[in-house]
Motif scaffolding. Structure first.
Motif, PDB file in Angstrom:
ATOM      1  N   THR A 230       0.846  -1.188   0.000  1.00 13.39           N
ATOM      2  CA  THR A 230       0.000   0.000   0.000  1.00 13.39           C
ATOM      3  C   THR A 230       0.883   1.241   0.000  1.00 13.39           C
ATOM      4  OG1 THR A 230      -0.085   0.020   2.410  1.00 13.39           O
ATOM      5  CG2 THR A 230      -1.791  -1.241   1.274  1.00 13.39           C
ATOM      6  N   ALA A 231       0.303   2.401  -0.174  1.00  9.37           N
ATOM      7  CA  ALA A 231       1.082   3.639  -0.259  1.00  9.37           C
ATOM      8  C   ALA A 231       1.884   3.892   1.019  1.00  9.37           C
ATOM      9  CB  ALA A 231       0.150   4.818  -0.548  1.00  9.37           C
TER      10      ALA A 231
ATOM     11  N   LEU B 260      -6.260  -5.796  -3.225  1.00 11.37           N
ATOM     12  CA  LEU B 260      -5.752  -5.368  -1.930  1.00 11.37           C
ATOM     13  C   LEU B 260      -4.559  -4.432  -2.045  1.00 11.37           C
ATOM     14  CD1 LEU B 260      -5.922  -8.749   0.037  1.00 11.37           C
ATOM     15  CD2 LEU B 260      -7.586  -6.882   0.016  1.00 11.37           C
ATOM     16  N   THR B 261      -3.662  -4.688  -2.984  1.00 15.04           N
ATOM     17  CA  THR B 261      -2.451  -3.873  -3.118  1.00 15.04           C
ATOM     18  C   THR B 261      -2.244  -3.474  -4.579  1.00 15.04           C
ATOM     19  OG1 THR B 261      -1.181  -5.934  -3.251  1.00 15.04           O
ATOM     20  CG2 THR B 261      -1.279  -4.833  -1.106  1.00 15.04           C
ATOM     21  N   PRO B 262      -3.114  -2.631  -5.119  1.00 14.69           N
ATOM     22  CA  PRO B 262      -2.967  -2.229  -6.525  1.00 14.69           C
ATOM     23  C   PRO B 262      -1.674  -1.451  -6.754  1.00 14.69           C
ATOM     24  CG  PRO B 262      -4.585  -0.847  -5.408  1.00 14.69           C
ATOM     25  CD  PRO B 262      -4.242  -1.952  -4.458  1.00 14.69           C
ATOM     26  N   MET B 263      -0.969  -1.787  -7.827  1.00 13.71           N
ATOM     27  CA  MET B 263       0.304  -1.148  -8.144  1.00 13.71           C
ATOM     28  C   MET B 263       0.138  -0.311  -9.404  1.00 13.71           C
ATOM     29  SD  MET B 263       2.180  -1.997  -5.650  1.00 13.71           S
ATOM     30  CE  MET B 263       3.792  -1.445  -6.192  1.00 13.71           C
ATOM     31  N   THR B 264       0.146   1.009  -9.232  1.00 15.84           N
ATOM     32  CA  THR B 264      -0.108   1.924 -10.340  1.00 15.84           C
ATOM     33  C   THR B 264       1.131   2.707 -10.760  1.00 15.84           C
ATOM     34  OG1 THR B 264      -0.848   3.623  -8.785  1.00 15.84           O
ATOM     35  CG2 THR B 264      -2.532   2.164  -9.704  1.00 15.84           C
TER      36      THR B 264
ATOM     37  N   GLY C   7      10.105   5.395  -2.011  1.00 12.36           N
ATOM     38  CA  GLY C   7      10.317   6.731  -1.451  1.00 12.36           C
ATOM     39  C   GLY C   7       9.118   7.256  -0.697  1.00 12.36           C
ATOM     40  N   GLU C   8       7.911   6.841  -1.084  1.00  7.86           N
ATOM     41  CA  GLU C   8       6.694   7.278  -0.402  1.00  7.86           C
ATOM     42  C   GLU C   8       6.493   6.556   0.927  1.00  7.86           C
ATOM     43  OE1 GLU C   8       3.462   6.762  -3.080  1.00  7.86           O
ATOM     44  OE2 GLU C   8       4.046   8.409  -4.401  1.00  7.86           O
ATOM     45  N   GLN C   9       7.268   5.480   1.147  1.00  7.97           N
ATOM     46  CA  GLN C   9       7.065   4.661   2.337  1.00  7.97           C
ATOM     47  C   GLN C   9       8.161   4.831   3.393  1.00  7.97           C
ATOM     48  OE1 GLN C   9       6.583   0.531   1.303  1.00  7.97           O
ATOM     49  NE2 GLN C   9       5.328   0.985  -0.478  1.00  7.97           N
TER      50      GLN C   9
END
Length: 409
Positions: free
Chosen positions: A89-90, A145-149, A158-160
């Protein structure tokens, strides 16, 4: 123990355990953090968690507990095993878990590479490809559940994390392990490393000698056993016979194709989210149906992603998923009590639920069924399993798995 692996799901744990076993190491897969020491002769231990879709705090807590246990067994190198599609997730959980593990182990940088070329996963210029498609065009953008876009692993990670994320490109990797080591930053950083071929993973493995923490798919382990003096081998397997069932909860493109193929040769029953949530189908009645069928029947909930999304909107994402997982977990437990011995399970979340339902604590790793998928045995029993990540295996995977379980090697 030389290598300790923390896997964020059960199929991924089997995947990397197979890689280490084929590399010549003695390996065991543990279901959750064990409450006892490992066999002193074990060279690699894989702790399978169900943390990929857990809340961040829970994922970090469980991963640190697994790390503590592996270190207590003497592990010299820790690998955080994630999916070869890097799905999360993000907000996590890859970044937060890596930060926590790095702090515990005193790692200054973390080599990170989810590439698995044999199964079509490659990393080039920091971007993840599935065969000839970018990750966000591969079907993973529709994961329920965990879409990867976003295919750029630098942005995703980097967002995590609060750590800088750097990159070592494919050209540097082709120059060998010394070049990779020289390109590692001096300060704290998560380091995405390109890998297009297995040879690149061998190079990364050599470069990682002495590193206390790594992150990647099972491919990152290809080059690690040799660092500890191991030589390639085929895992031993004693045949498992008896009645069999196939249970599929994955809605990946590959699994839906496998379901369609297997339905041509075996009885099948589809379970909807409404069936599971409402209680219209119970584990006992479903076990009655399975037992009454000839051969090795299929029970599946591998619907088109649009159907899954509609169910999530109607019942809530967690409610729908939990109901189906609980049903399949209880079904497996019922079938073992009725003498079933062979289980083919498709989907990471489904595999985790079924293994938990069977109250397995340790799995013995057997030979490969397909790249990334071994046959495994529940320790001390005559129950064999094939735990398949959604996107792995060819269209005949289910039938092939049942045959491999029956064949000694």
């Amino acid at each position: 123990m030389k290598i300790g692996v923390i896997a964020d799901d059960f199929t991924g744990a089997s995947d990397i355990a197979l890689t280490l076993a084929e590399g010549g190491m003695s390996v065991a897969q543990f279901i959750g953090v064990p409450d006892r020491p490992a066999d002193a002769t074990l060279e690699a231990g894989v702790v399978a968690l169900k943390s990929r879709t857990a809340r961040v705090g829970q994922a970090v807590h469980d991963s640190l507990a697994a790390c503590d246990w592996l270190l207590a067994q003497g592990a010299e190198q820790i690998v955080f095993k994630v999916c070869s599609t890097f799905d999360s997730t993000a907000e996590g959980n890859i970044g937060p878990v890596l930060e926590a593990l790095a702090a515990k182990l005193g790692a200054q940088h973390v080599i990170t590479c989810p590439a698995f070329p044999e199964n079509g996963r490659s990393v080039y210029q920091g971007h993840l490809f599935v065969s000839d498609r970018l990750l966000n065009e591969s079907g993973m953008q529709n994961h329920p559940l965990t879409p990867m876009t976003d295919p750029d692993l630098r942005r995703v990670l980097g967002e995590q994390t609060s750590w800088p994320v750097s990159h070592i490109n494919a050209q540097t990797v082709t120059h060998g392990p010394d070049a990779v080591r020289a390109a590692l930053p001096d300060g704290p950083a998560m380091v995405i490393v390109d890998a297009i071929h297995d040879a690149d993973l061998l190079t990364i493995g050599q470069a990682a000698k002495g590193e206390v923490l790594l992150c990647g798919g099972s491919g990152i382990a290809i080059g690690l056993p040799a660092n500890f003096g191991a030589q390639a081998a085929t895992p031993h397997w004693e045949s498992v016979t008896g009645r069999a069932v196939v249970i599929s909860g994955s809605c990946s493109i590959a699994t839906r194709g496998q379901v369609d193929q297997y339905r041509k040769i075996a009885p099948s029953k589809e379970i909807s989210a409404e069936d599971a949530v409402s209680g219209a189908v119970t584990a006992s009645t479903l076990a009655d149906w399975v037992q009454a069928q000839p051969g090795s029947p299929l029970v599946f909930s591998s619907a088109d992603p649009k159907v899954v999304q509609e169910a999530q909107l109607r019942f809530g994402r967690d409610t729908a998923a939990r109901a189906i997982e609980t049903l399949f977990s209880d079904l497996a437990a019922c079938l073992v009590q009725r003498g079933f011995a062979r289980f083919v399970i498709a989907g990471g979340e489904t595999s985790g639920s079924v293994v938990s339902g069977l109250k397995a604590t340790e799995l013995t790793i057997g030979p490969r069924i397909a790249p990334g998928v071994p046959v495994v045995r529940i320790g001390g029993t005559d129950v064999g399993l094939a735990l398949k990540s959604g996107n792995f295996g060819d269209r005949d995977f289910f039938e092939t798995s049942l045959k491999v379980m029956e064949t000694s090697s």
